[in-house]
Design an enzyme around this catalytic site. Structure first.
Site, short mmCIF file in Angstrom:
data_model
loop_
_atom_site.label_atom_id
_atom_site.label_comp_id
_atom_site.label_asym_id
_atom_site.label_seq_id
_atom_site.Cartn_x
_atom_site.Cartn_y
_atom_site.Cartn_z
N GLN A 91 107.69 42.28 0.09
CA GLN A 91 108.21 42.88 1.39
C GLN A 91 109.55 41.79 1.83
O GLN A 91 109.30 40.80 2.30
CB GLN A 91 107.29 42.83 2.48
CG GLN A 91 107.94 43.33 3.72
CD GLN A 91 106.78 43.89 4.78
OE1 GLN A 91 105.61 43.63 4.59
NE2 GLN A 91 107.26 44.38 5.97
N PHE A 92 110.64 42.32 1.29
CA PHE A 92 111.93 41.53 1.52
C PHE A 92 112.26 41.48 2.93
O PHE A 92 112.67 40.31 3.30
CB PHE A 92 113.38 42.04 0.70
CG PHE A 92 113.65 43.23 1.35
CD1 PHE A 92 114.85 43.17 2.39
CD2 PHE A 92 113.16 44.64 1.24
CE1 PHE A 92 115.48 44.22 2.79
CE2 PHE A 92 113.73 45.70 1.79
CZ PHE A 92 114.93 45.57 2.47
N THR A 93 111.55 42.26 3.86
CA THR A 93 112.11 42.26 5.32
C THR A 93 111.41 41.25 5.87
O THR A 93 111.91 40.69 6.93
CB THR A 93 111.73 43.51 6.09
OG1 THR A 93 110.15 43.56 5.82
CG2 THR A 93 112.13 44.77 5.52
#
Length: 145
Positions: A78-80
């Site tokens: 989850q890059f966010t």
């Protein structure tokens, strides 16, 4: 590397209506990879995931690790999580690792986890995923390594 871990009684990831990974009791770990992350941060992250004591012992204290309870580990990229949210009203993702680096490190984390733990499932890197979970507690921690 940022890891948002949640103690779950069950969790699964779906992509386009298909379940691509799931666990029963264990940890769901949302993994945010940053540009400075490397093999050393990956090693520290895995050590924390497997040994962080978030499961209750006989006295009801959080004194048992994922390894102790032999629970499942569901890893979801989850890059966010790596977003810069300090200013403005829109997140900036310049603090997240570029996709190629993120995917390589995430894949290495999954491989290392599977070598050290019997039950590891994953989402699908870069896909639009629906994550379903039953948070047990709720118990949620943000680990930064």
């Amino acid at each position: 590397m940022k890891l948002l871990i949640q103690r779950v009684s069950a969790a699964r990831v779906e992509v386009e209506g298909e379940v691509v990974g799931g666990i029963d009791q264990g940890l769901l770990a949302l993994v945010g990879i940053e540009p400075q992350d490397d093999q050393a941060s990956l090693t520290r992250a895995l050590h924390k995931l497997l040994n962080y004591r978030v499961f209750s012992d006989e006295a009801g204290k959080m004194n048992r690790s994922l390894t102790d309870v032999q629970g499942g580990l569901l890893l979801v990229s989850q890059f966010t999580l790596a977003a810069d949210t300090k200013s403005g009203m829109r997140p900036s993702f310049s603090s997240a690792a570029p996709p190629a680096q993120g995917e390589a490190l995430f894949d290495a984390l999954v491989e290392a986890a599977r070598a050290r733990h019997p039950q590891v499932a994953t989402g699908r890197f870069g896909a639009n995923m629906q994550v379903h979970l039953v948070n047990d507690g709720p118990v949620t921690f943000l680990l930064e390594v």
